[in-house]
Design a protein around this motif. Structure first.
Motif, PDB file in Angstrom:
ATOM      1  N   ALA A 168      -4.895   4.873   1.098  1.00  0.00           N
ATOM      2  CA  ALA A 168      -3.777   4.308   0.322  1.00  0.00           C
ATOM      3  C   ALA A 168      -4.292   3.654  -0.965  1.00  0.00           C
ATOM      4  O   ALA A 168      -5.502   3.491  -1.147  1.00  0.00           O
ATOM      5  N   THR A 169      -3.353   3.280  -1.845  1.00  0.00           N
ATOM      6  CA  THR A 169      -3.728   2.472  -3.017  1.00  0.00           C
ATOM      7  C   THR A 169      -2.881   1.200  -3.037  1.00  0.00           C
ATOM      8  O   THR A 169      -1.746   1.168  -2.570  1.00  0.00           O
ATOM      9  N   ILE A 170      -3.477   0.172  -3.570  1.00  0.00           N
ATOM     10  CA  ILE A 170      -2.768  -1.085  -3.834  1.00  0.00           C
ATOM     11  C   ILE A 170      -2.931  -1.332  -5.329  1.00  0.00           C
ATOM     12  O   ILE A 170      -4.062  -1.408  -5.832  1.00  0.00           O
ATOM     13  N   ASP A 171      -1.816  -1.374  -6.040  1.00  0.00           N
ATOM     14  CA  ASP A 171      -1.865  -1.537  -7.503  1.00  0.00           C
ATOM     15  C   ASP A 171      -1.401  -2.930  -7.896  1.00  0.00           C
ATOM     16  O   ASP A 171      -0.323  -3.367  -7.483  1.00  0.00           O
ATOM     17  N   ILE A 172      -2.228  -3.592  -8.703  1.00  0.00           N
ATOM     18  CA  ILE A 172      -1.926  -4.955  -9.164  1.00  0.00           C
ATOM     19  C   ILE A 172      -1.748  -4.901 -10.684  1.00  0.00           C
ATOM     20  O   ILE A 172      -2.625  -4.400 -11.390  1.00  0.00           O
ATOM     21  N   PHE A 173      -0.618  -5.401 -11.155  1.00  0.00           N
ATOM     22  CA  PHE A 173      -0.364  -5.456 -12.603  1.00  0.00           C
ATOM     23  C   PHE A 173      -0.226  -6.908 -13.035  1.00  0.00           C
ATOM     24  O   PHE A 173       0.527  -7.669 -12.419  1.00  0.00           O
ATOM     25  N   ALA A 194       0.441 -11.423  -1.490  1.00  0.00           N
ATOM     26  CA  ALA A 194       1.001 -12.015  -0.271  1.00  0.00           C
ATOM     27  C   ALA A 194       2.486 -11.688  -0.177  1.00  0.00           C
ATOM     28  O   ALA A 194       2.998 -11.343   0.896  1.00  0.00           O
ATOM     29  N   ASP A 195       3.183 -11.734  -1.323  1.00  0.00           N
ATOM     30  CA  ASP A 195       4.620 -11.441  -1.352  1.00  0.00           C
ATOM     31  C   ASP A 195       4.885  -9.980  -0.967  1.00  0.00           C
ATOM     32  O   ASP A 195       5.930  -9.668  -0.384  1.00  0.00           O
ATOM     33  N   ALA A 196       3.937  -9.085  -1.291  1.00  0.00           N
ATOM     34  CA  ALA A 196       4.082  -7.671  -0.934  1.00  0.00           C
ATOM     35  C   ALA A 196       3.812  -7.454   0.558  1.00  0.00           C
ATOM     36  O   ALA A 196       3.932  -6.329   1.053  1.00  0.00           O
ATOM     37  N   GLY A 197       3.409  -8.484   1.255  1.00  0.00           N
ATOM     38  CA  GLY A 197       3.140  -8.365   2.695  1.00  0.00           C
ATOM     39  C   GLY A 197       1.800  -7.731   2.983  1.00  0.00           C
ATOM     40  O   GLY A 197       1.551  -7.254   4.089  1.00  0.00           O
ATOM     41  N   ILE A 198       0.919  -7.710   2.010  1.00  0.00           N
ATOM     42  CA  ILE A 198      -0.408  -7.110   2.212  1.00  0.00           C
ATOM     43  C   ILE A 198      -1.277  -8.106   2.989  1.00  0.00           C
ATOM     44  O   ILE A 198      -1.395  -9.263   2.583  1.00  0.00           O
ATOM     45  N   PRO A 199      -1.836  -7.671   4.138  1.00  0.00           N
ATOM     46  CA  PRO A 199      -2.639  -8.616   4.927  1.00  0.00           C
ATOM     47  C   PRO A 199      -3.829  -9.136   4.112  1.00  0.00           C
ATOM     48  O   PRO A 199      -4.564  -8.358   3.514  1.00  0.00           O
ATOM     49  N   MET A 200      -3.963 -10.457   4.098  1.00  0.00           N
ATOM     50  CA  MET A 200      -5.044 -11.079   3.327  1.00  0.00           C
ATOM     51  C   MET A 200      -5.786 -12.071   4.203  1.00  0.00           C
ATOM     52  O   MET A 200      -5.185 -12.743   5.033  1.00  0.00           O
ATOM     53  N   ARG A 201      -7.079 -12.164   3.983  1.00  0.00           N
ATOM     54  CA  ARG A 201      -7.873 -13.150   4.723  1.00  0.00           C
ATOM     55  C   ARG A 201      -7.435 -14.554   4.328  1.00  0.00           C
ATOM     56  O   ARG A 201      -7.345 -15.439   5.137  1.00  0.00           O
ATOM     57  N   GLU A 202      -7.166 -14.728   3.051  1.00  0.00           N
ATOM     58  CA  GLU A 202      -6.621 -15.985   2.533  1.00  0.00           C
ATOM     59  C   GLU A 202      -6.218 -15.762   1.082  1.00  0.00           C
ATOM     60  O   GLU A 202      -6.500 -14.707   0.507  1.00  0.00           O
ATOM     61  N   PRO A 211       0.821  -1.202   0.000  1.00  0.00           N
ATOM     62  CA  PRO A 211       0.000   0.000   0.000  1.00  0.00           C
ATOM     63  C   PRO A 211       0.864   1.266   0.000  1.00  0.00           C
ATOM     64  O   PRO A 211       1.884   1.300   0.689  1.00  0.00           O
ATOM     65  N   ARG A 212       0.478   2.239  -0.824  1.00  0.00           N
ATOM     66  CA  ARG A 212       1.192   3.517  -0.862  1.00  0.00           C
ATOM     67  C   ARG A 212       0.165   4.632  -0.995  1.00  0.00           C
ATOM     68  O   ARG A 212      -0.987   4.387  -1.347  1.00  0.00           O
TER      69      ARG A 212
END
Ligand code: ADP
Length: 255
Positions: free
Chosen positions: A120-125, A148-156, A58-59
């Motif tokens: 914040a924004t989370i950008d997925i490419f 997940a690799d970016a360390g963004i908390p995920m439910r699953e 997130p940025r």
């Protein structure tokens, strides 16, 4: 053209053009954390599909007016490289790519704890380097790993796979020729622990019974893909801990 009788998609032994059984996945390989500059990344080979996913964030939201007070804005861009298909594809975003960007984002959003990152924004490419049907599903699987690799908390994690129908038979994981000549395509994305389907689309037609069969096949496959995703993530941290870069071992995360 769908349902073209001139093309034989299932042989006398009940095997498909690429030798698979009706309920068999294509070979799958995954690798996590392959780009240094992005916050998170993953690469997937799903059959002949070759897809890269990268995540920033997130940025801080930019432009500021898109920011939300209670959660992060998730954005997604799905793009097929001009050399990813037989005929050079225009690099400009097509209607199909805009639609896929939207449905892929919507399939990932239920897993992302965006409420932790207001404003914040989370950008997925997602970059499709080579396409052979099922790119939205393989893109979702790879993007979920990159998040997940970016360390963004995920439910699953989110895993995805299509099922469909060729020559009157329900099959798993259509290749390009099966997608083009077959009778139906049903891409599905699943949050396997909570059993939530976050993407389901259908092209073509299926009876109620065929639909149920196709859904069972695709959700079972999503559960297998989810186990592969877990292994791919574990392998990255195993390698970091050991300080070794064993490419052979990375390549072993496959179906
Ligand atoms: P998905 O890749 O998720 O199955 P579609 O069903 O729209 O999405 O596309 C099926 C396949 O058709 C793609 O994976 C690709 O192999 C092929 N395809 C899609 N768009 C193009 C294009 N512009 N030119 C050539 N082939 C394409």
């Amino acid at each position: 053209m769908r349902n073209d009788p001139a093309v034989k998609l299932i042989d006398s032994k009940g095997l498909r053009v690429d030798g698979r059984r009706l309920d068999e996945l294509r070979p799958i390989k995954m690798e996590v954390g392959i780009l240094d500059k992005a916050n998170g990344s993953a690469y997937i080979e799903h059959g002949k599909n070759k897809i890269l996913a990268a995540v920033y964030g997130p940025r801080e939201a930019h432009p500021k007016h898109i920011a939300l007070a209670d959660r992060a804005v998730v954005r997604c861009r799905y793009h097929m490289a001009p050399f990813s298909v037989d005929e050079r594809k225009s690099p400009a975003p097509s209607r199909r790519e805009l639609e896929l960007s939207k449905v892929i984002r919507e399939s990932l959003e239920p897993a992302i704890m965006s409420e932790y990152f207001p404003r914040a924004t989370i950008d997925i490419f997602i970059e499709v380097l080579q396409a052979d049907a099922g790119t939205r599903c393989a893109g979702i699987t790879a993007a979920s790993l990159a998040l997940a690799d970016a360390g963004i908390p995920m439910r699953e994690l989110v895993a995805a796979c299509a099922a469909g129908k060729i020559e009157g038979k329900v099959i798993l994981d259509l290749s390009d020729i099966e997608d083009k000549k077959g009778e139906a395509d049903l891409p599905v994305a699943l949050l396997p622990k909570s059993n939530v389907i976050s993407l389901i689309q259908m092209d073509g037609s299926l009876s109620d019974e065929e639909f149920r069969q196709a859904l069972d096949l695709s959700t079972d496959a999503c559960r297998k893909i989810y186990e592969m995703q877990r292994e791919a993530l574990k392998l990255k941290y195993h390698i970091v801990r050991d300080g070794t870069e064993d490419k052979e071992e990375m390549a072993e995360v496959k179906a």
